[in-house]
Design a protein around this motif. Structure first.
Motif: not given
Lengths: 374, 374
Positions: A312, A315-316, A319-320, A322-329, B24, B278, B293
């Motif tokens: 991953x 990671x940080x 996550x920053x 903008x507009x993306x949606x993050x999924x970690x398992x 998530x 979002x 973030x």
């Protein structure tokens, strides 16, 4: 109303996302997995046991209202053990069919679908005969336990045969023509207990090293061809009395559609539906398996997905975005392992593609800013 | 990267939805609750204990990377116990302030916000004096442990005073002017550890019997007035060194905005953000508390939410509602209890409102078809 309980065989990321979708519906989930580290255990009850441990399987079955699988390679004896005790979807017959490439292809052809040319082989001599008939290059694919490019070997000339046979573990196989396709598509759909089928938008996929890299939906596909494909798949599902989500992989060869394989389960190429459709593939699989009405499969804008493989990373920084949606398992990083995915949604395909490129760059290099304009 | 663990004090539906948002992000969740039936326990590790059980609280704290609360009425001693051991957000001072209506109002006024007129009272005589100064009708509100309309009593004439005092349990209270407002708004925002603040679209709420019934977002609010409100709230959050999601309830009295109360947590009026923004309020609260973030708070179309209160009723029929997104909390139905909610999203406010009406009708009567056109 007492709370219903769903059993899921397999506790990886698909079981994890199924459990989260079930929770939204007020349904509790119990997963079965040989590993105490199974990541679905973070959000669901986990029964740990080998797939041939009947005591553990019996504990798993206790009090379940329905059960399903997160992946098709659960040993069929274990599936049958559970199916004998609990309403089980999709049924063992469907899962068994998907476990064997030859049976899978035969089912496609019976339903009127075109497939790549193939030949069943069980030794080097048969491979050589098939290769002469089909021509090079070709791909040798083990009939069973193949996924994410595992159990496959390219044959570019006759002298490659012994090495390829070795590589796939000298197991019964299909020799597949190497199809020259423009793009790979997947059709993700859900069939309810009543026989109702709902389709998600067609998805265009890019694989790297045999593993799904990115998906985009809706893919532009000729409406009449898409409709024909869907109807033939529906006929196959009906003959199997199939219940749940299914994903069908299709090669688009200049408008000729060759069906490659199907996954009798929620699928990586449908992960975009969590944000990109009204009802996610996970929720619709749970609805189907629990005998609930299916939810809308309508798209919400244009969606794109990038897999996070092996690490991953930053990671940080991801996550920053903008507009993306993050999924970690919640899985430990390991080479070639799917540890998460990132989804972007936008009002136009162009803006979606621009965002997707930025996420890809970020996934590869760490750090990015996803702009708001294409 | 080893998996991080978030602690949540309180294991109701808010803790449950926080746990799902944390999952998530690859973050595991442990919830603390006095009840073994706590519904967050379906999707998270549950530590059961009374809030004054220090042994249980210590077990809860073990190995946590950060902790938070799902609601503001967790006893402040328990909050302090955990805060002394684990990075804790929002801090105990913020939670303590929200636990007392008088302190809450004083903080608003200090930040330059207008509030309803009020007076602190501790006995019947003081209520009578305050009532003469303020005029009837008025509302007597206990300073502590009020939510969903609990601890409140209307006073329409002086003879109502003894009954109202009795009703709120003869506890220290505020006497509040009965504000004649056109609508109730809430401002949901998130403040990160760095001090960055992000705002969700303003939300318009309708309460029935003191409990939130429906929310709509974005609400149309004068941009300059909204900006002023937000800046004042930001000043208050800054002075508290607040971290996490906060919801501020505002009465709109013909363009005069009176701030009523704030919830130092994710809030029912922000549930629409799961599908309608979002990044959901739950995920942004987890991001803030974990020091990650913040995610985009941009809206995705026009969203509406209806609470399911007391019963999930004709569960299957509600699920059949095209385009509606169903959330059940896994709680046993009980009068006045929030057991789930339904969200609708649409491209226009008119279509959103039409769908919302159909969901409301369904929630009240069971059965509906949500049309695709307004």
């Amino acid at each position: 109303m007492s709370q219903q309980v769903l059993g899921v065989m397999g506790g990886g990321q698909l079981g994890r996302m199924l459990a989260m979708a079930a929770a939204r519906l007020g349904v509790r989930t119990r997963v079965f997995d040989p590993s105490a580290e199974a990541c679905a255990g973070d959000v669901a009850e986990l029964v740990i046991g080998a797939y041939d441990n009947e005591g553990a399987l019996a504990r798993f079955c206790e009090g379940l209202d329905a059960a399903t699988v997160e992946f098709e390679n659960v040993p069929i004896d274990a599936v049958t053990f559970v199916q004998d005790r609990v309403p089980f979807y999709p049924n063992a017959r469907s899962i068994a069919q998907a476990q064997d490439r030859l049976h899978e292809r035969e089912a496609f052809r019976k339903a009127g679908l075109q497939t790549p040319r193939d030949g069943a082989v069980t030794n080097e001599q048969e491979i050589e005969v098939a290769l002469r008939a089909m021509g090079s290059p070709a791909i040798l694919k083990s009939r069973r336990f193949g996924y994410d490019g595992k159990g496959q070997a390219w044959i570019r000339e006759p002298s490659d045969v012994p090495g390829a046979w070795e590589r796939i573990g000298q197991r019964a196989a299909l020799l597949d023509e190497a199809v020259s396709f423009q793009r790979e598509l997947s059709l993700v759909m859900v069939r309810g207990r009543t026989g109702e089928v709902r389709h998600y938008a067609a998805t265009e996929n890019v694989h790297v090293d045999g593993i799904l890299h990115t998906s985009r939906a809706p893919a532009e596909v000729d409406a009449s061809a898409l409709n024909n494909l869907r109807q033939s798949v529906e006929a196959m599902l009906s003959s199997l009395d199939y219940v749940g989500v299914v994903a069908v992989e299709v090669f688009d060869c200049n408008g000729q559609y060759l069906v490659n394989e199907f996954a009798p389960r929620v699928h990586n190429s449908g992960h975009w539906t969590i944000e990109g459709a009204v009802t996610s593939q996970f929720e619709n699989h749970v609805r189907a398996v629990m005998g609930l009405p299916l939810g809308s499969t309508d798209s919400r804008g244009h969606a794109g997905m990038v897999n996070l493989i092996g690490t991953v990373g930053e990671f940080k920084q991801q996550l920053a975005c903008e507009g993306a949606q993050f999924h970690a398992y919640g899985k430990l990083p390991r080479d070639g392992r799917k540890v998460g995915h990132v989804t972007v949604c936008a009002e136009t395909a162009a803006l979606r593609d621009a965002r997707l490129r930025e996420v890809e760059c970020l996934v590869e290099k760490g750090g990015c800013h996803v702009s708001d304009s294409a």
